[in-house]
Motif scaffolding. Sequence first.
Motif, PDB file in Angstrom:
ATOM      1  N   PHE A  38      -1.027  -4.157  -2.078  1.00 42.32           N
ATOM      2  CA  PHE A  38      -0.504  -3.338  -3.043  1.00 42.32           C
ATOM      3  C   PHE A  38      -1.034  -3.565  -4.503  1.00 42.32           C
ATOM      4  O   PHE A  38      -1.074  -2.865  -5.383  1.00 42.32           O
ATOM      5  CB  PHE A  38       1.171  -3.851  -3.119  1.00 42.32           C
ATOM      6  CG  PHE A  38       2.113  -3.165  -2.349  1.00 42.32           C
ATOM      7  CD1 PHE A  38       2.698  -2.268  -2.397  1.00 42.32           C
ATOM      8  CD2 PHE A  38       2.270  -4.218  -1.156  1.00 42.32           C
ATOM      9  CE1 PHE A  38       3.673  -1.772  -1.461  1.00 42.32           C
ATOM     10  CE2 PHE A  38       3.337  -3.716  -0.121  1.00 42.32           C
ATOM     11  CZ  PHE A  38       4.011  -2.416  -0.378  1.00 42.32           C
TER      12      PHE A  38
ATOM     13  N   SER B 135      -1.285   1.977  -6.987  1.00 38.90           N
ATOM     14  CA  SER B 135      -1.376   0.552  -7.082  1.00 38.90           C
ATOM     15  C   SER B 135      -1.116   0.437  -8.716  1.00 38.90           C
ATOM     16  O   SER B 135      -0.556  -0.560  -8.905  1.00 38.90           O
ATOM     17  CB  SER B 135      -2.738   0.029  -6.633  1.00 38.90           C
ATOM     18  OG  SER B 135      -2.663  -0.003  -5.196  1.00 38.90           O
TER      19      SER B 135
ATOM     20  N   TRP C 156      11.250  -0.354  -9.084  1.00 39.65           N
ATOM     21  CA  TRP C 156      10.613  -1.203  -8.250  1.00 39.65           C
ATOM     22  C   TRP C 156      10.571  -0.641  -6.762  1.00 39.65           C
ATOM     23  O   TRP C 156       9.485  -0.671  -6.361  1.00 39.65           O
ATOM     24  CB  TRP C 156      11.133  -2.654  -8.331  1.00 39.65           C
ATOM     25  CG  TRP C 156      10.344  -3.531  -7.544  1.00 39.65           C
ATOM     26  CD1 TRP C 156       9.329  -4.231  -7.884  1.00 39.65           C
ATOM     27  CD2 TRP C 156      10.949  -4.271  -6.316  1.00 39.65           C
ATOM     28  NE1 TRP C 156       8.716  -5.278  -6.974  1.00 39.65           N
ATOM     29  CE2 TRP C 156       9.926  -5.259  -5.977  1.00 39.65           C
ATOM     30  CE3 TRP C 156      11.914  -3.991  -5.390  1.00 39.65           C
ATOM     31  CZ2 TRP C 156       9.903  -6.124  -4.765  1.00 39.65           C
ATOM     32  CZ3 TRP C 156      11.862  -4.923  -4.095  1.00 39.65           C
ATOM     33  CH2 TRP C 156      11.085  -5.934  -3.809  1.00 39.65           C
TER      34      TRP C 156
ATOM     35  N   ASN D  40       6.053  -2.950 -12.371  1.00 36.83           N
ATOM     36  CA  ASN D  40       6.316  -4.735 -12.166  1.00 36.83           C
ATOM     37  C   ASN D  40       6.112  -5.231 -13.388  1.00 36.83           C
ATOM     38  O   ASN D  40       7.082  -5.981 -13.793  1.00 36.83           O
ATOM     39  CB  ASN D  40       5.200  -5.421 -11.383  1.00 36.83           C
ATOM     40  CG  ASN D  40       5.710  -5.152  -9.906  1.00 36.83           C
ATOM     41  OD1 ASN D  40       6.588  -4.329  -9.483  1.00 36.83           O
ATOM     42  ND2 ASN D  40       5.243  -6.239  -8.958  1.00 36.83           N
TER      43      ASN D  40
ATOM     44  N   SER E 206       8.081   2.552  -6.833  1.00 36.64           N
ATOM     45  CA  SER E 206       6.561   2.284  -6.731  1.00 36.64           C
ATOM     46  C   SER E 206       6.126   1.861  -5.563  1.00 36.64           C
ATOM     47  O   SER E 206       4.958   2.069  -5.074  1.00 36.64           O
ATOM     48  CB  SER E 206       6.437   1.419  -8.088  1.00 36.64           C
ATOM     49  OG  SER E 206       6.871   0.209  -7.810  1.00 36.64           O
ATOM     50  N   GLN E 207       6.854   1.194  -4.839  1.00 41.85           N
ATOM     51  CA  GLN E 207       6.609   0.665  -3.417  1.00 41.85           C
ATOM     52  C   GLN E 207       6.506   1.920  -2.507  1.00 41.85           C
ATOM     53  O   GLN E 207       5.679   1.990  -1.733  1.00 41.85           O
ATOM     54  CB  GLN E 207       7.477  -0.374  -3.184  1.00 41.85           C
ATOM     55  CG  GLN E 207       7.407  -1.743  -3.613  1.00 41.85           C
ATOM     56  CD  GLN E 207       8.162  -2.610  -2.908  1.00 41.85           C
ATOM     57  OE1 GLN E 207       8.257  -2.864  -1.756  1.00 41.85           O
ATOM     58  NE2 GLN E 207       9.338  -3.222  -3.915  1.00 41.85           N
TER      59      GLN E 207
ATOM     60  N   PHE F  54       7.037 -10.899  -1.448  1.00 37.22           N
ATOM     61  CA  PHE F  54       8.431 -10.494  -1.999  1.00 37.22           C
ATOM     62  C   PHE F  54       9.365 -11.780  -1.905  1.00 37.22           C
ATOM     63  O   PHE F  54      10.198 -12.089  -2.553  1.00 37.22           O
ATOM     64  CB  PHE F  54       8.673  -9.455  -1.869  1.00 37.22           C
ATOM     65  CG  PHE F  54       7.941  -8.387  -2.108  1.00 37.22           C
ATOM     66  CD1 PHE F  54       6.770  -8.420  -3.199  1.00 37.22           C
ATOM     67  CD2 PHE F  54       7.797  -6.871  -1.310  1.00 37.22           C
ATOM     68  CE1 PHE F  54       6.183  -7.235  -3.288  1.00 37.22           C
ATOM     69  CE2 PHE F  54       7.142  -5.891  -1.887  1.00 37.22           C
ATOM     70  CZ  PHE F  54       6.234  -6.054  -2.758  1.00 37.22           C
TER      71      PHE F  54
ATOM     72  N   TRP G 238       3.378   3.969  -3.028  1.00 35.54           N
ATOM     73  CA  TRP G 238       2.351   3.350  -2.443  1.00 35.54           C
ATOM     74  C   TRP G 238       2.255   3.346  -1.040  1.00 35.54           C
ATOM     75  O   TRP G 238       1.326   3.679  -0.428  1.00 35.54           O
ATOM     76  CB  TRP G 238       2.052   2.108  -2.822  1.00 35.54           C
ATOM     77  CG  TRP G 238       0.823   1.287  -2.446  1.00 35.54           C
ATOM     78  CD1 TRP G 238      -0.144   1.111  -3.511  1.00 35.54           C
ATOM     79  CD2 TRP G 238       0.729   0.665  -1.134  1.00 35.54           C
ATOM     80  NE1 TRP G 238      -1.204   0.261  -2.439  1.00 35.54           N
ATOM     81  CE2 TRP G 238      -0.829   0.023  -1.444  1.00 35.54           C
ATOM     82  CE3 TRP G 238       1.297   0.350   0.059  1.00 35.54           C
ATOM     83  CZ2 TRP G 238      -1.592  -0.631  -0.393  1.00 35.54           C
ATOM     84  CZ3 TRP G 238       0.374  -0.318   1.066  1.00 35.54           C
ATOM     85  CH2 TRP G 238      -0.839  -0.839   0.802  1.00 35.54           C
ATOM     86  N   LEU G 239       3.391   3.101  -0.095  1.00 38.19           N
ATOM     87  CA  LEU G 239       3.524   3.135   1.338  1.00 38.19           C
ATOM     88  C   LEU G 239       3.265   4.389   1.670  1.00 38.19           C
ATOM     89  O   LEU G 239       2.745   4.642   2.719  1.00 38.19           O
ATOM     90  CB  LEU G 239       4.927   2.647   1.512  1.00 38.19           C
ATOM     91  CG  LEU G 239       5.139   0.975   1.538  1.00 38.19           C
ATOM     92  CD1 LEU G 239       6.489   0.717   1.427  1.00 38.19           C
ATOM     93  CD2 LEU G 239       4.079  -0.009   2.258  1.00 38.19           C
TER      94      LEU G 239
ATOM     95  N   PHE H 116       2.372   0.830  -9.259  1.00 33.07           N
ATOM     96  CA  PHE H 116       3.256  -0.362  -9.047  1.00 33.07           C
ATOM     97  C   PHE H 116       3.057  -1.533  -9.806  1.00 33.07           C
ATOM     98  O   PHE H 116       3.933  -2.209 -10.374  1.00 33.07           O
ATOM     99  CB  PHE H 116       2.698  -0.728  -7.708  1.00 33.07           C
ATOM    100  CG  PHE H 116       3.544  -2.094  -6.913  1.00 33.07           C
ATOM    101  CD1 PHE H 116       4.846  -1.997  -6.556  1.00 33.07           C
ATOM    102  CD2 PHE H 116       2.641  -3.209  -6.824  1.00 33.07           C
ATOM    103  CE1 PHE H 116       5.306  -3.023  -6.024  1.00 33.07           C
ATOM    104  CE2 PHE H 116       3.440  -4.386  -6.557  1.00 33.07           C
ATOM    105  CZ  PHE H 116       4.503  -4.317  -5.936  1.00 33.07           C
TER     106      PHE H 116
ATOM    107  N   SER I 152       4.088  -7.143   1.425  1.00 35.93           N
ATOM    108  CA  SER I 152       5.275  -7.385   1.648  1.00 35.93           C
ATOM    109  C   SER I 152       6.231  -8.654   1.667  1.00 35.93           C
ATOM    110  O   SER I 152       7.156  -9.006   1.136  1.00 35.93           O
ATOM    111  CB  SER I 152       5.963  -6.332   2.463  1.00 35.93           C
ATOM    112  OG  SER I 152       5.475  -4.885   2.301  1.00 35.93           O
TER     113      SER I 152
ATOM    114  N   THR J 299       2.860 -10.119  -9.352  1.00 30.33           N
ATOM    115  CA  THR J 299       2.375  -8.870  -9.770  1.00 30.33           C
ATOM    116  C   THR J 299       1.153  -8.785 -10.057  1.00 30.33           C
ATOM    117  O   THR J 299       0.049  -8.010  -9.872  1.00 30.33           O
ATOM    118  CB  THR J 299       3.177  -8.718 -10.935  1.00 30.33           C
ATOM    119  OG1 THR J 299       4.667  -8.634 -10.713  1.00 30.33           O
ATOM    120  CG2 THR J 299       2.740  -7.470 -11.676  1.00 30.33           C
TER     121      THR J 299
END
Length: 398
Positions: free
Chosen positions: A248, A380, A350, A387, A353-354, A319, A357-358, A383, A316, A309
């Motif tokens: 990420f 990215s 949060w 953050n 943004s993930q 986290f 990206w995914l 994300f 993942s 960050t």
Amino acid sequence: MSSLGILLALAVALRIGFFAFGLYQDEYLPVKYTDIDYLVFSDAAKYVSQGASPYLRETYRYTPLLAFMLVPNCWGGAWCHFGKILFIVGDLVTGIMIAKLLFMQNKSASKRTNLVLASIWLLNPMVVTISTRGSSESILTSMIMLSLYYGIEDRIAASAFWLGLAIHFKIYPVIYLPSMLYYLSNKAKPVVDFPVIRLVNCKNLKYLVVTGLTFAGLSGVMYLVYGREFLEHSYFYHFTRLDHRHNFSVYHMLLYYKSAAATAATSGFDTEKMAFVPQLVLSAVVIPLLLAKSDLSSSLFIQTFTFVTFNKVITSQYFIWFLIFLPHFLSRSDLISSKKLNGVVVLSLWIASQALWLYNAYRLEFLGENTFDYALFNSSLFFFLSNCICIHRFIVSL
């Protein structure tokens, strides 16, 4: 049975269910449940059980201590699942320590509130998935939570021992040492009553010495046995790694091009090394000075969130590193009390943004669409900026 007992029973049942489903998926479904890292750990354990080096297993980048812990994996039959059971136990120990700290530090809140906060870890599907798939992160999180618990209890040697062990296990918990030392700076009389120097007292000196001796002692033994390859794979590698897949991080594009042989040969700037500078300045210096003295647990949460960050590699499972501190942070933050809307915005940002990206990573890897240079890179950036906004909101919410 008490309410906490019911919560723990549900947590155990959830992990047993995920573990059992994992056995079924590994046996009958094309996509395997078990994490590839678990196979790496098991192979390394096989080597140490034969008196060889765990680093004979390619991509093993951990302390030999982990391989020794998993030697029972090599005993055949159902023992191959020993490591997963160990990680599930570490997962539950982490949850129990989170609950104990909540009841110890958040006495003004109702029992129900503390149990709901504890369930953020104990009943979290992401947490359960990571430990039951065979990731070792829960061993580390249990060490960190034991260190925090004993630190709050003012049991200096025990807290320092667990932090030294955690730093040996995976180097990043060293960022917590400044926070612990600064937190202890007002817990005893200063050695010398002089500006700045008055921060030093017998307690934080003892903490520093015990942490250092624990880390140096364990690392020294491993170095005597395995030599430079221990230092290279367990520590130095992480300063020069160029991982760019499933990453990420805002650095992922640059690392991708740097990892290409032609580019690496001509590049004179070691981005992978310099990336640690803003990361460590913010997470190990600025944030501890702002928060550690007044609220140690919240400081550790924001430190870790910032560290992840700004890390050059983000997956993942990273986290989990800050999730262990989230229940306490929420108990002190206004994001779930007077400013719930802000809390919803932060959480939504949060997650969104993930998800973006995914989605672009899925298009690249599974649909074969060229999203790498633009969509994935922009995801990215989004994300990273999201953050940063979250970090700001976390600090001002205390």
